[in-house]
Design an enzyme around this catalytic site. Structure first.
Site, PDB file in Angstrom:
ATOM      1  N   PHE A  14      16.526  -6.654   4.711  1.00 36.53           N
ATOM      2  CA  PHE A  14      17.406  -5.498   4.655  1.00 36.53           C
ATOM      3  C   PHE A  14      18.431  -5.745   3.647  1.00 36.53           C
ATOM      4  CE2 PHE A  14      15.431  -5.512   8.706  1.00 36.53           C
ATOM      5  CZ  PHE A  14      14.731  -4.262   8.805  1.00 36.53           C
ATOM      6  N   LEU A  15      18.411  -6.916   2.874  1.00 32.88           N
ATOM      7  CA  LEU A  15      19.673  -7.111   1.956  1.00 32.88           C
ATOM      8  C   LEU A  15      19.646  -6.173   0.789  1.00 32.88           C
ATOM      9  CD1 LEU A  15      18.564  -8.235  -1.090  1.00 32.88           C
ATOM     10  CD2 LEU A  15      18.515 -10.265   0.190  1.00 32.88           C
ATOM     11  N   ARG A  16      21.047  -6.120   0.432  1.00 30.29           N
ATOM     12  CA  ARG A  16      21.308  -5.176  -0.796  1.00 30.29           C
ATOM     13  C   ARG A  16      21.500  -5.922  -1.848  1.00 30.29           C
ATOM     14  NH1 ARG A  16      26.496  -2.996   2.135  1.00 30.29           N
ATOM     15  NH2 ARG A  16      26.352  -5.202   2.733  1.00 30.29           N
ATOM     16  N   GLU A  17      21.441  -5.380  -3.054  1.00 33.38           N
ATOM     17  CA  GLU A  17      21.687  -6.172  -4.361  1.00 33.38           C
ATOM     18  C   GLU A  17      23.108  -5.890  -4.418  1.00 33.38           C
ATOM     19  OE1 GLU A  17      19.103  -4.930  -7.586  1.00 33.38           O
ATOM     20  OE2 GLU A  17      17.291  -4.982  -6.321  1.00 33.38           O
TER      21      GLU A  17
ATOM     22  N   LEU B 148      27.560   7.747   2.735  1.00 31.76           N
ATOM     23  CA  LEU B 148      27.784   9.182   2.820  1.00 31.76           C
ATOM     24  C   LEU B 148      28.616   9.335   1.420  1.00 31.76           C
ATOM     25  CD1 LEU B 148      28.766  10.347   6.454  1.00 31.76           C
ATOM     26  CD2 LEU B 148      26.761  10.974   5.005  1.00 31.76           C
TER      27      LEU B 148
ATOM     28  N   GLY C 286      27.142  10.755  -5.434  1.00 30.55           N
ATOM     29  CA  GLY C 286      26.852   9.939  -6.554  1.00 30.55           C
ATOM     30  C   GLY C 286      25.970  10.563  -7.424  1.00 30.55           C
TER      31      GLY C 286
ATOM     32  N   CYS D 165      14.251   0.088  -4.548  1.00 31.27           N
ATOM     33  CA  CYS D 165      13.797   0.187  -3.126  1.00 31.27           C
ATOM     34  C   CYS D 165      13.710   1.721  -2.782  1.00 31.27           C
ATOM     35  CB  CYS D 165      14.469  -0.690  -2.505  1.00 31.27           C
ATOM     36  SG  CYS D 165      13.981  -2.427  -2.519  1.00 31.27           S
TER      37      CYS D 165
ATOM     38  N   LYS E 229      10.962   4.131  -4.469  1.00 24.18           N
ATOM     39  CA  LYS E 229       9.699   3.783  -4.231  1.00 24.18           C
ATOM     40  C   LYS E 229       9.145   3.526  -2.639  1.00 24.18           C
ATOM     41  CE  LYS E 229       9.737  -1.324  -3.609  1.00 24.18           C
ATOM     42  NZ  LYS E 229       9.303  -1.550  -2.549  1.00 24.18           N
TER      43      LYS E 229
HETATM   44  P1  NAD Z   1      11.408  -8.903  -8.047  1.00 20.66           P
HETATM   45  O1  NAD Z   1      10.388  -7.844  -8.927  1.00 20.66           O
HETATM   46  O2  NAD Z   1      12.817  -9.185  -8.178  1.00 20.66           O
HETATM   47  O3  NAD Z   1      10.554 -10.256  -7.782  1.00 20.66           O
HETATM   48  C1  NAD Z   1       9.420 -10.703  -7.524  1.00 20.66           C
HETATM   49  C2  NAD Z   1       9.099 -11.947  -8.153  1.00 20.66           C
HETATM   50  O4  NAD Z   1       7.658 -12.242  -7.674  1.00 20.66           O
HETATM   51  C3  NAD Z   1       8.889 -11.778  -9.531  1.00 20.66           C
HETATM   52  O5  NAD Z   1       9.651 -13.007 -10.134  1.00 20.66           O
HETATM   53  C4  NAD Z   1       7.402 -12.068  -9.925  1.00 20.66           C
HETATM   54  O6  NAD Z   1       7.189 -12.906 -11.182  1.00 20.66           O
HETATM   55  C5  NAD Z   1       7.101 -12.917  -8.728  1.00 20.66           C
HETATM   56  N1  NAD Z   1       5.497 -12.844  -8.495  1.00 20.66           N
HETATM   57  C6  NAD Z   1       4.690 -11.802  -8.494  1.00 20.66           C
HETATM   58  N2  NAD Z   1       3.435 -11.967  -8.272  1.00 20.66           N
HETATM   59  C7  NAD Z   1       3.494 -13.449  -7.978  1.00 20.66           C
HETATM   60  C8  NAD Z   1       2.466 -14.240  -7.340  1.00 20.66           C
HETATM   61  N3  NAD Z   1       1.305 -13.971  -7.144  1.00 20.66           N
HETATM   62  N4  NAD Z   1       2.969 -15.715  -7.102  1.00 20.66           N
HETATM   63  C9  NAD Z   1       4.289 -15.986  -7.654  1.00 20.66           C
HETATM   64  N5  NAD Z   1       5.068 -15.272  -7.915  1.00 20.66           N
HETATM   65  C10 NAD Z   1       4.715 -13.899  -8.007  1.00 20.66           C
HETATM   66  O7  NAD Z   1      11.247  -8.241  -6.656  1.00 20.66           O
HETATM   67  P2  NAD Z   1      11.994  -8.024  -5.380  1.00 20.66           P
HETATM   68  O8  NAD Z   1      13.198  -6.894  -5.713  1.00 20.66           O
HETATM   69  O9  NAD Z   1      12.585  -9.415  -5.049  1.00 20.66           O
HETATM   70  O10 NAD Z   1      11.262  -7.557  -4.116  1.00 20.66           O
HETATM   71  C11 NAD Z   1      10.513  -8.376  -3.517  1.00 20.66           C
HETATM   72  C12 NAD Z   1      10.031  -7.437  -2.422  1.00 20.66           C
HETATM   73  O11 NAD Z   1      11.086  -7.285  -1.287  1.00 20.66           O
HETATM   74  C13 NAD Z   1       9.589  -6.119  -2.391  1.00 20.66           C
HETATM   75  O12 NAD Z   1       8.656  -5.720  -1.609  1.00 20.66           O
HETATM   76  C14 NAD Z   1      10.662  -5.176  -2.164  1.00 20.66           C
HETATM   77  O13 NAD Z   1      10.571  -3.801  -1.734  1.00 20.66           O
HETATM   78  C15 NAD Z   1      11.382  -6.054  -1.276  1.00 20.66           C
HETATM   79  N6  NAD Z   1      12.978  -5.964  -0.986  1.00 20.66           N
HETATM   80  C16 NAD Z   1      13.636  -5.957  -2.182  1.00 20.66           C
HETATM   81  C17 NAD Z   1      14.867  -5.714  -1.844  1.00 20.66           C
HETATM   82  C18 NAD Z   1      15.933  -5.874  -2.961  1.00 20.66           C
HETATM   83  O14 NAD Z   1      17.057  -5.665  -2.902  1.00 20.66           O
HETATM   84  N7  NAD Z   1      15.455  -5.906  -4.228  1.00 20.66           N
HETATM   85  C19 NAD Z   1      15.364  -5.634  -0.587  1.00 20.66           C
HETATM   86  C20 NAD Z   1      14.588  -5.876   0.393  1.00 20.66           C
HETATM   87  C21 NAD Z   1      13.356  -5.766   0.193  1.00 20.66           C
HETATM   88  C1  UGA Z   2      18.843  -0.832  -0.200  1.00 19.40           C
HETATM   89  C2  UGA Z   2      19.207  -1.110   1.177  1.00 19.40           C
HETATM   90  O1  UGA Z   2      20.538  -0.655   1.347  1.00 19.40           O
HETATM   91  C3  UGA Z   2      18.898  -2.330   1.836  1.00 19.40           C
HETATM   92  O2  UGA Z   2      19.286  -2.253   3.135  1.00 19.40           O
HETATM   93  C4  UGA Z   2      17.282  -2.694   1.409  1.00 19.40           C
HETATM   94  O3  UGA Z   2      17.113  -3.803   1.959  1.00 19.40           O
HETATM   95  C5  UGA Z   2      17.215  -2.556   0.182  1.00 19.40           C
HETATM   96  O4  UGA Z   2      17.419  -1.133  -0.467  1.00 19.40           O
HETATM   97  C6  UGA Z   2      15.573  -2.749  -0.158  1.00 19.40           C
HETATM   98  O5  UGA Z   2      14.940  -2.534   0.593  1.00 19.40           O
HETATM   99  O6  UGA Z   2      15.216  -3.089  -1.293  1.00 19.40           O
HETATM  100  P1  UGA Z   2      19.767  -1.612  -2.533  1.00 19.40           P
HETATM  101  O7  UGA Z   2      18.703  -0.643  -3.141  1.00 19.40           O
HETATM  102  O8  UGA Z   2      20.023  -3.011  -3.167  1.00 19.40           O
HETATM  103  O9  UGA Z   2      19.419  -1.657  -0.922  1.00 19.40           O
HETATM  104  O10 UGA Z   2      21.384  -0.897  -2.760  1.00 19.40           O
HETATM  105  P2  UGA Z   2      22.091   0.340  -1.892  1.00 19.40           P
HETATM  106  O11 UGA Z   2      23.457  -0.272  -1.653  1.00 19.40           O
HETATM  107  O12 UGA Z   2      21.334   0.785  -0.594  1.00 19.40           O
HETATM  108  O13 UGA Z   2      22.065   1.454  -2.850  1.00 19.40           O
HETATM  109  C7  UGA Z   2      20.792   2.280  -3.286  1.00 19.40           C
HETATM  110  C8  UGA Z   2      21.197   3.379  -4.003  1.00 19.40           C
HETATM  111  O14 UGA Z   2      21.704   4.258  -3.281  1.00 19.40           O
HETATM  112  C9  UGA Z   2      22.305   3.066  -5.364  1.00 19.40           C
HETATM  113  O15 UGA Z   2      21.634   3.998  -6.330  1.00 19.40           O
HETATM  114  C10 UGA Z   2      23.625   3.599  -4.781  1.00 19.40           C
HETATM  115  O16 UGA Z   2      24.327   4.083  -5.821  1.00 19.40           O
HETATM  116  C11 UGA Z   2      23.305   4.562  -3.998  1.00 19.40           C
HETATM  117  N1  UGA Z   2      23.855   5.206  -2.752  1.00 19.40           N
HETATM  118  C12 UGA Z   2      24.150   4.312  -1.882  1.00 19.40           C
HETATM  119  C13 UGA Z   2      24.815   6.428  -2.921  1.00 19.40           C
HETATM  120  O17 UGA Z   2      24.491   6.994  -3.787  1.00 19.40           O
HETATM  121  N2  UGA Z   2      25.469   6.499  -1.850  1.00 19.40           N
HETATM  122  C14 UGA Z   2      25.898   5.837  -0.848  1.00 19.40           C
HETATM  123  O18 UGA Z   2      26.753   5.962   0.087  1.00 19.40           O
HETATM  124  C15 UGA Z   2      25.344   4.433  -0.919  1.00 19.40           C
END
Ligand code: NAD
Ligand code: UGA
Length: 435
Positions: free
Chosen positions: A154-157, A255, A258, A265, A268
């Site tokens: 559940f982390l946020r970037e 809320l 933007g 995420c 998709k």
């Molecule tokens: P990302 O694209 O940043 O990283 C994925 C990495 O996996 C890439 O570096 C790629 O080279 C590597 N990879 C792909 N296939 C591989 C394989 N067979 N062996 C080894 N490495 C391989 O993706 P992400 O943003 O970290 O997201 C990963 C998953 O976590 C997704 O399902 C996403 O929905 C989920 N998620 C993402 C976030 C987020 O904030 N980005 C937060 C929660 C959940």
């Molecule tokens: C989101 C969720 O917050 C994480 O809990 C989840 O793990 C992650 O997706 C995931 O599954 O990858 P993230 O996409 O990193 O995290 O960033 P958010 O802070 O949630 O923002 C998502 C989008 O919503 C951004 O474009 C942001 O600007 C927008 N946003 C967010 C708004 O327009 N209004 C808000 O009040 C909050």
């Protein structure tokens, strides 16, 4: 414990480094050789506050290792995390190609292993994926040696390290509660800090992840649509958001109006949940609306610029390109729709983003000019458009900017500008969601 994390992206890298920080022996694997080389040399391949310091510390202590081939490192592990990407396919369904490839790599690597392994699915995957992966290990003769559990992230970037170290909760989906024991032991620092660990069915864990993202996206589309109405009725939507957010049943988070939600995420995952609904013949009308409103919000930004433009083919200074502040990630950023639409309208776009510029230049139209600073971007601009809430944009000196622009007009889609300051410096101010 010995841990392997497959996929060194935003989730895998942060997870692996935080587990090393907890004292575990962690091997990060990534199929991308450039990423592996960069990590080995102590360079963080993504922008995530606080991550570089933790990377250095854990490489130095020898608790963190980096490899390129999953099959060569998994046999000597207790826990294997799958953290590869699960992007949207053309139809919106989650594309599980990377998950399938990584599963096959693990199976190859475990051929000669005789120890027990817990495979943890961290990637976001649709309901039923965990069970399907378990059956692939079973078919490869790895039952009961390998158990698969789901552990959605559940982390946020932008705040990934803090979120990973201090999660609201941890969800473990397991076909049998005993299967969760190894992961609970791995997570002992969370247990010690009373962070709630929920053990649920694997299907429930998979649904929780999509439902959480869809619900947050729904809140954003709700406030964005309401903001549009507020603009027409001389109301500030932020006052309304605060007014409803003080009701603890609603809460004030997510809320903020933007330019529409973006990132790798929300768009998709909402589409993937819609696809699951379709597969089970359950129409997901709310999710349809969430995505429709989000598309309209980006179009709304373009029309705000169109209406505010002081000349027919304006030079627009776009401040911020990343999908949110504190990240270099351009995946599904609103800028990817808004900027090309402005160019198609005849605008000349000069953009500035403190960290996402190099990622942006690969995915935005070639005609965009990139500036090295806010001052350079706004010089001779007919309109300033703020698309990302970078900290540096909160305290811009509007009197100084007034001396640089050709026409003093600002469209603020993130509500980072104090309208009184901008107006008293002579700017015409248009704030999204503000009447
Ligand atoms: P990302 O694209 O940043 O990283 C994925 C990495 O996996 C890439 O570096 C790629 O080279 C590597 N990879 C792909 N296939 C591989 C394989 N067979 N062996 C080894 N490495 C391989 O993706 P992400 O943003 O970290 O997201 C990963 C998953 O976590 C997704 O399902 C996403 O929905 C989920 N998620 C993402 C976030 C987020 O904030 N980005 C937060 C929660 C959940
Ligand atoms: C989101 C969720 O917050 C994480 O809990 C989840 O793990 C992650 O997706 C995931 O599954 O990858 P993230 O996409 O990193 O995290 O960033 P958010 O802070 O949630 O923002 C998502 C989008 O919503 C951004 O474009 C942001 O600007 C927008 N946003 C967010 C708004 O327009 N209004 C808000 O009040 C909050």
């Amino acid at each position: 414990m010995k841990v392997v994390v497959v996929g060194a992206g935003y989730v895998g890298l942060v997870t692996g480094i935080c587990l090393a920080e907890f004292g575990h022996d962690v091997t990060m694997v990534d199929a991308n050789p450039a990423r592996v080389e960069s990590l080995k040399s102590g360079q963080c391949p993504i922008y995530e506050p606080g991550l570089t310091e933790l990377l250095h510390r854990n490489l130095e202590t020898g608790r963190l290792h980096v490899a390129q081939k999953t099959e060569l490192v998994v046999a000597n592990s207790d826990v294997i995390f799958l953290a590869v990407s699960t992007p949207a396919s053309g139809s919106g369904q989650a594309d599980l190609t990377y998950i399938q490839q990584a599963t096959q790599d693990i199976i190859s690597g475990l051929a000669l292993s005789n120890r027990h392994h817990t495979v943890v699915i961290k990637s976001t995957v649709p309901v039923g994926t965990g069970a399907s992966i378990q059956s692939q290990f079973d078919a490869a003769g790895l039952n009961p040696q390998v158990v698969v559990v789901s552990n959605p992230e559940f982390l946020r970037e932008g705040s990934a390290v803090q979120d990973c170290l201090n999660p609201d909760r941890i969800v473990i989906g397991a076909a049998h509660p005993d299967h969760a024991a190894t992961l609970k032991a791995l997570y002992h620092p969370y247990v010690a800090r009373d962070i709630r660990i929920m053990v649920v069915s694997q299907y429930a864990a998979e649904h929780i992840k999509y439902a959480a993202n869809a619900f947050l996206a729904l809140k954003i589309s709700f406030i964005n649509e309401l903001g549009h109405l507020c603009e027409k009725t001389h109301t500030d939507v932020q006052e309304v958001a605060t007014g409803i957010g003080l009701d603890h049943r609603i809460n004030p988070y997510f809320l903020n109006v933007g330019p529409g939600f973006g990132g790798s995420c929300f768009p998709k995952d909402v589409a993937a949940l819609q696809a699951v609904g379709q597969a089970y013949d359950v129409p997901m009308a709310l999710l349809d609306a969430v995505l429709l409103v989000n598309t309209r919000q980006k179009q709304h930004v373009v029309s705000l610029v169109r209406r505010a433009a002081p000349v027919p083919a304006p030079r627009v200074a776009v401040l911020g390109l990343a999908f949110k502040g504190n990240t270099d990630d351009m995946r599904d950023a609103p800028a990817l729709d808004i900027v090309p639409a402005l160019v198609a309208d005849g605008c000349t776009v000069v953009a500035f983003d403190p960290v996402a510029q190099s990622n942006a230049s690969g995915v935005l139209p070639k005609s965009i000019h990139y500036a090295a600073s806010v001052a350079e971007a706004v010089t001779d601009a007919d309109l300033v458009l703020i698309l990302t809430e970078w900290n540096a944009f909160y305290d811009l000196d509007w009197a100084v900017l007034k001396g640089l622009v050709r026409h003093p007009v600002v469209v603020d889609t993130r509500r980072v500008v104090d309208p009184v300051l901008a107006q008293s410096a002579g700017f015409r101010y248009i704030g999204i969601g503000r009447g």
